[in-house]
Write an enzyme that holds these catalytic residues in place. Structure first.
Site, PDB file in Angstrom:
ATOM      1  N   HIS A 128       0.829  -1.198   0.000  1.00  0.00           N
ATOM      2  CA  HIS A 128       0.000   0.000   0.000  1.00  0.00           C
ATOM      3  C   HIS A 128       0.867   1.253   0.000  1.00  0.00           C
ATOM      4  O   HIS A 128       1.700   1.430   0.896  1.00  0.00           O
ATOM      5  CB  HIS A 128      -0.911  -0.021   1.231  1.00  0.00           C
ATOM      6  CG  HIS A 128      -1.842   1.137   1.301  1.00  0.00           C
ATOM      7  ND1 HIS A 128      -1.868   2.008   2.363  1.00  0.00           N
ATOM      8  CD2 HIS A 128      -2.761   1.595   0.416  1.00  0.00           C
ATOM      9  CE1 HIS A 128      -2.782   2.931   2.136  1.00  0.00           C
ATOM     10  NE2 HIS A 128      -3.341   2.703   0.966  1.00  0.00           N
ATOM     11  N   HIS A 153      -7.971   7.400  -4.233  1.00  0.00           N
ATOM     12  CA  HIS A 153      -8.391   6.043  -4.572  1.00  0.00           C
ATOM     13  C   HIS A 153      -9.555   6.009  -5.559  1.00  0.00           C
ATOM     14  O   HIS A 153      -9.831   4.958  -6.139  1.00  0.00           O
ATOM     15  CB  HIS A 153      -8.830   5.314  -3.300  1.00  0.00           C
ATOM     16  CG  HIS A 153      -7.725   5.148  -2.308  1.00  0.00           C
ATOM     17  ND1 HIS A 153      -7.477   6.057  -1.320  1.00  0.00           N
ATOM     18  CD2 HIS A 153      -6.788   4.192  -2.172  1.00  0.00           C
ATOM     19  CE1 HIS A 153      -6.442   5.652  -0.601  1.00  0.00           C
ATOM     20  NE2 HIS A 153      -6.002   4.532  -1.096  1.00  0.00           N
ATOM     21  N   ARG A 225      -1.083  22.982   0.331  1.00  0.00           N
ATOM     22  CA  ARG A 225      -0.667  21.583   0.508  1.00  0.00           C
ATOM     23  C   ARG A 225      -1.352  21.027   1.751  1.00  0.00           C
ATOM     24  O   ARG A 225      -0.946  21.303   2.882  1.00  0.00           O
ATOM     25  CB  ARG A 225       0.860  21.525   0.660  1.00  0.00           C
ATOM     26  CG  ARG A 225       1.427  20.152   1.028  1.00  0.00           C
ATOM     27  CD  ARG A 225       1.321  19.206  -0.133  1.00  0.00           C
ATOM     28  NE  ARG A 225       1.837  17.868   0.109  1.00  0.00           N
ATOM     29  CZ  ARG A 225       1.052  16.792   0.260  1.00  0.00           C
ATOM     30  NH1 ARG A 225      -0.256  16.903   0.262  1.00  0.00           N
ATOM     31  NH2 ARG A 225       1.582  15.591   0.396  1.00  0.00           N
ATOM     32  N   CYS A 272       7.349  23.583  -0.488  1.00  0.00           N
ATOM     33  CA  CYS A 272       7.097  22.180  -0.194  1.00  0.00           C
ATOM     34  C   CYS A 272       8.325  21.365  -0.590  1.00  0.00           C
ATOM     35  O   CYS A 272       8.968  21.662  -1.615  1.00  0.00           O
ATOM     36  CB  CYS A 272       5.875  21.689  -0.977  1.00  0.00           C
ATOM     37  SG  CYS A 272       5.438  20.004  -0.535  1.00  0.00           S
ATOM     38  N   TYR A 411       9.040  13.060   3.978  1.00  0.00           N
ATOM     39  CA  TYR A 411       9.890  14.255   4.024  1.00  0.00           C
ATOM     40  C   TYR A 411      11.284  13.960   4.550  1.00  0.00           C
ATOM     41  O   TYR A 411      11.794  14.620   5.460  1.00  0.00           O
ATOM     42  CB  TYR A 411       9.194  15.374   4.821  1.00  0.00           C
ATOM     43  CG  TYR A 411       7.863  15.724   4.222  1.00  0.00           C
ATOM     44  CD1 TYR A 411       7.773  16.168   2.904  1.00  0.00           C
ATOM     45  CD2 TYR A 411       6.683  15.566   4.932  1.00  0.00           C
ATOM     46  CE1 TYR A 411       6.554  16.446   2.325  1.00  0.00           C
ATOM     47  CE2 TYR A 411       5.451  15.839   4.355  1.00  0.00           C
ATOM     48  CZ  TYR A 411       5.395  16.277   3.055  1.00  0.00           C
ATOM     49  OH  TYR A 411       4.183  16.544   2.480  1.00  0.00           O
TER      50      TYR A 411
HETATM   51  N1  MTE Z   1      -0.187  21.362   8.609  1.00  0.00           N
HETATM   52  C1  MTE Z   1      -1.259  20.593   8.797  1.00  0.00           C
HETATM   53  N2  MTE Z   1      -1.907  20.673   9.976  1.00  0.00           N
HETATM   54  N3  MTE Z   1      -1.706  19.747   7.849  1.00  0.00           N
HETATM   55  C2  MTE Z   1      -1.049  19.645   6.639  1.00  0.00           C
HETATM   56  O1  MTE Z   1      -1.489  18.878   5.776  1.00  0.00           O
HETATM   57  N4  MTE Z   1       0.865  20.372   5.278  1.00  0.00           N
HETATM   58  C3  MTE Z   1       2.254  20.770   5.420  1.00  0.00           C
HETATM   59  C4  MTE Z   1       2.348  22.116   6.122  1.00  0.00           C
HETATM   60  N5  MTE Z   1       1.548  22.129   7.294  1.00  0.00           N
HETATM   61  C5  MTE Z   1       0.110  20.433   6.432  1.00  0.00           C
HETATM   62  C6  MTE Z   1       0.492  21.308   7.466  1.00  0.00           C
HETATM   63  C7  MTE Z   1       2.985  20.891   4.182  1.00  0.00           C
HETATM   64  S1  MTE Z   1       3.613  19.442   3.560  1.00  0.00           S
HETATM   65  C8  MTE Z   1       3.281  22.077   3.596  1.00  0.00           C
HETATM   66  S2  MTE Z   1       4.260  22.155   2.223  1.00  0.00           S
HETATM   67  C9  MTE Z   1       2.754  23.323   4.111  1.00  0.00           C
HETATM   68  O2  MTE Z   1       1.900  23.117   5.238  1.00  0.00           O
HETATM   69  C10 MTE Z   1       1.962  24.030   3.043  1.00  0.00           C
HETATM   70  O3  MTE Z   1       1.440  25.199   3.552  1.00  0.00           O
HETATM   71  P1  MTE Z   1       0.375  26.016   2.688  1.00  0.00           P
HETATM   72  O4  MTE Z   1      -0.743  25.088   2.345  1.00  0.00           O
HETATM   73  O5  MTE Z   1      -0.020  27.145   3.561  1.00  0.00           O
HETATM   74  O6  MTE Z   1       1.095  26.471   1.459  1.00  0.00           O
END
Ligand code: MTE
Length: 557
Positions: A128, A153, A225, A272, A411
Site C-alpha cells: 500500500h 483512490h 498543501r 514544499c 519528508y
Molecule cells: N499542517 C497541517 N496541519 N496539515 C497539513 O497537511 N501540510 C504541510 C504544512 N503544514 C500540512 C500542514 C505541508 S507538507 C506544507 S508544504 C505546508 O503546510 C503548506 O502550507 P500552505 O498550504 O499554507 O502552502
C-alpha cells in the site's frame, strides 16, 4: 516499512477452486461461513514478473502515468502466468459483515468490503503506497469511509486492482452502506486559476507565470498543501495548548495570543519538499504529488513569536543546555484513526533570538485563510513547508522528534540507490532547512519568443536564512551565462527568509531557432544547484533543485 518486500506466491486459481468446491455450500450461500480463503491468492508467477506487478500496482495507485497503467500490469501478469486470464469470476461465496469483521490482521487475513464485494487484501497490505498501518485501519470493514477521505483512490484502475483480491460477496441484505458524508464538503472555496494536483485532499499550485508577478504571493494564489480535510475551527472556542515543563499546560485563546504577546511580522517563503517533483518523476518514477515549479510562495506573516509563548510556558535556556530537544506541533486536522498532522523543529530554532518562528494568525495583512491554517499556524522561516504546521492545536517540547508519520517517514531524503524494497526511514534525518533553489517562471516551456530580445523571469531562494547572492541564466543550455538582475527586499545576513525574484533581458543569438534556457542560483554560503536531476533522484521525489531548464522556440522573421 517495506513496500515491495517479498510476498508469498502461489497458484491463485488452482488453490481457490478446489477449496470452494470442497466446502459444502449447498444451495444457501450463507453456508459458506466456514470457507477459508486461499492463503496465497492475488500474486502470480515467479520473481521478476511478480516484482514488476507490484511496482506497477503501486504506480497505478499513485496515478503515475501511462507507463505504469493498469493495462500493463494485467498484460505483464498474464504473460507471466497464462492462467491469470482464465480466473473464474463467479460464483463467489457470500459473507456477512460480521464475518468480514473477523479478518482484521494479517494473522487472520485482512478483509475489506467495497460496495457489495468482499476482498482479501492481506497480500496488498505491504504494497500500500500510504503504508501498511493506514490500510489496516480499514481491516474488517468497509473501504468507503477511507476512500472518501483519501480520494486519490477514486479512480477506475484502483478499483480494478482491488478486484484482483475479490474473495466473496456481501449478503444481499447487508449490501447497502449508510450514506457517506463527504469529509471534504466543508473545504473552503478556492481560486479558479490554481492548478489542482489533487482535489481531496486539496493540493494546488499557481500558474508559474503568475508566481513572479508579485513579491508577496496573493493569498488565494499561494500554493496549498493539505493532507486531510480542512478542519472547521470556531475562533470563539479555539484554544492553543502549550505543554510546559513538568506537564503544566498553558491554554491560550485567540484573543489571549493576540494581547499577551507582542505581534511580530516576518516575510518568509514557504516551499514544499516536493516542489519540482515532476522533473524527478520524469527521470524515474517517484512516489508523490506531481508538483511543477510553483509549490513555493511568499507571504508577510504576522503573529506571536513562538519563543515568547514557550518562555511564558516556562521554558528557557536550561532545556537547550540539557541536551537535544525538539518542539513538536500537532494540527487539528486528523485522519480516521484520530492521528493529527504533526511535525517538529529543533529547540534551538524555536527559541533562538534569530529564529523568527511565529505562531501566525495573519497572512499578507489579513486573517489567516482557512486553507493556510486558520486560526493559527506555525511559520518556521527557512525550513521545509512540512514543519509549518497549520490549524495548530498543541505545542510540546520533547527529547524526541514528533512521532508523526510526516516527521518519521515522509519528508526525508535518500540516495538514488535506495528503492522501496530497501528504504529504511530510520537512516535519514527529517528534512529541515532546504537547499538552494531557483526556477524560470516565464517564458513557459514550449513558448515562442521574439527573434531579437528575450526577457526571462524567475525566483530564487535558499533555506536556513541563507541569502541568494546571484542567479546565472544561460540561453544555450549552460555553455555561456548571463547574470540576472534581482528584485526584492535586501534581508539581514542569516535571516534571509524570503525569495528574490529575478529577471534577465538579453539579445537572442542571431540565427537561433530554439533556446535552451537554464537558471541556477548561488547562496551566501556559495551553495549552488546541481546541474542535473539524476544524481539527486530519490524515491520520494523531494529536494528537487537541479538547474531549471526551459526550451522555447524563436519566432522566425
Ligand atoms: N499542517 C497541517 N496541519 N496539515 C497539513 O497537511 N501540510 C504541510 C504544512 N503544514 C500540512 C500542514 C505541508 S507538507 C506544507 S508544504 C505546508 O503546510 C503548506 O502550507 P500552505 O498550504 O499554507 O502552502
Amino acid at each position: 516499512m517495506l513496500l515491495l518486500q517479498p510476498i508469498v506466491r502461489g497458484p491463485w486459481v488452482l488453490q481457490r477452486t478446489p477449496r470452494l468446491a470442497a466446502v459444502a455450500c449447498g444451495s444457501h450461500p450463507r453456508a459458506c461461513v466456514g470457507w477459508t480463503p486461499p492463503r496465497t491468492h492475488g500474486t502470480w508467477s515467479a520473481g521478476g514478473s511478480s516484482r514488476r506487478w507490484k511496482v506497477t500496482a503501486v504506480g497505478a495507485l499513485l496515478g503515475l502515468g501511462a507507463g505504469l497503467a493498469y493495462g500493463d500490469h494485467r498484460r505483464q501478469a498474464e504473460e507471466a502466468d497464462p492462467k491469470a486470464a482464465a480466473r473464474p469470476q463467479a460464483p463467489y461465496p457470500v459473507f456477512t459483515r460480521q464475518e468480514v469483521g473477523r479478518h482484521r490482521s494479517p494473522a487472520e487475513r485482512v478483509w475489506v468490503t467495497y460496495g457489495g464485494e468482499v476482498f482479501d487484501i492481506t497480500d496488498f497490505v505491504e504494497l500500500h503506497p500510504g503504508g501498511p498501518s493506514k490500510i489496516l485501519l480499514a481491516a474488517g470493514g468497509a473501504l468507503e469511509p477511507f476512500w472518501a477521505m483519501y480520494a486519490v483512490h477514486s479512480q477506475g484502475h484502483v478499483l480494478e486492482i482491488l478486484r484482483e483480491y475479490k474473495v466473496g460477496e456481501l449478503s444481499p441484505e447487508e449490501q447497502s452502506q449508510p450514506a457517506q458524508g463527504d469529509p471534504y464538503a466543508g473545504d473552503p472555496p478556492r481560486h479558479p486559476a490554481l492548478k489542482v494536483n489533487s482535489l481531496k485532499p486539496f493540493n494546488a499550485e499557481p500558474p508559474a507565470e503568475l508566481l513572479s508577478e508579485n513579491y508577496l504571493t496573493p493569498s488565494p494564489l499561494f500554493f496549498k498543501r493539505n493532507h486531510l480535510p480542512v478542519p472547521a475551527v470556531d475562533p470563539a472556542t479555539y484554544r492553543l495548548e502549550v505543554e510546559g515543563p513538568g506537564g503544566r499546560t498553558l491554554t491560550l485563546s485567540l484573543p489571549e495570543l493576540k494581547s499577551r504577546f507582542p505581534k511580530h511580522e516576518v516575510t518568509a517563503t514557504l516551499q514544499c519538499a516536493g516542489n519540482r517533483r515532476s522533473e524527478m518523476n520524469s527521470v524515474r518514477p517517484v512516489k508523490g504529488l506531481e508538483w511543477g515549479i510553483a509549490a513555493i510562495s511568499t507571504a508577510r506573516w504576522g503573529g506571536a513569536r513562538l519563543r515568547d509563548v514557550l518562555t511564558q510556558a516556562g521554558y528557557g535556556e536550561a532545556e537547550e543546555e540539557a541536551g537535544e530537544r525538539h518542539v513538536c506541533f500537532e494540527g487539528l486536522d486528523k485522519d480516521l484513526s484520530g492521528a493529527a498532522y504533526g511535525a517538529s523543529i529543533p529547540y534551538g530554532k524555536a527559541m533562538g533570538p534569530g529564529g523568527d518562528v511565529l505562531l501566525a494568525y495573519e497572512m499578507n495583512g489579513e486573517e489567516l485563510p482557512r486553507d493556510h491554517g486558520y486560526p493559527l499556524r506555525v511559520v518556521v522561516p527557512g525550513v521545509v513547508g512540512a514543519r509549518n504546521v497549520k490549524w495548530l492545536g498543541r505545542v510540546s517540547v520533547s527529547r524526541e522528534e514528533s512521532p508523526s508519520h510526516w516527521q518519521q517517514n515522509d519528508y526525508k531524503g535518500f540516495s538514488p540507490s535506495v528503492d522501496w524494497a530497501t528504504v529504511d526511514y530510520t537512516t535519514a534525518p527529517a528534512i529541515q532547512e532546504l537547499p538552494i533553489q531557483s526556477a524560470i517562471t516565464d517564458p513557459p516551456p514550449g513558448a515562442t519568443v521574439p527573434p531579437t530580445e528575450i526577457t526571462v523571469k524567475g525566483y530564487a531562494w535558499s533555506g536556513g536564512g541563507r541569502g541568494v547572492v546571484r542567479v546565472d541564466v544561460s540561453l544555450d543550455g549552460g555553455r555561456t551565462w548571463h547574470v540576472a538582475e534581482m528584485a526584492g527586499e535586501e534581508q539581514p545576513l542569516g535571516r534571509a527568509w524570503a525569495w528574490r525574484l529575478w529577471q534577465l533581458t538579453a539579445p537572442v543569438p542571431p540565427g537561433s531557432s530554439a533556446l535552451d534556457i537554464v537558471c541556477k542560483a548561488v547562496d551566501d554560503s556559495y551553495n549552488v544547484q546541481p546541474d542535473t536531476v539524476e544524481p539527486i533522484w530519490n524515491l520520494r521525489g523531494v529536494l528537487s533543485n537541479a538547474w531549471h531548464r526551459v526550451r522555447v522556440s524563436v519566432a522566425q522573421d
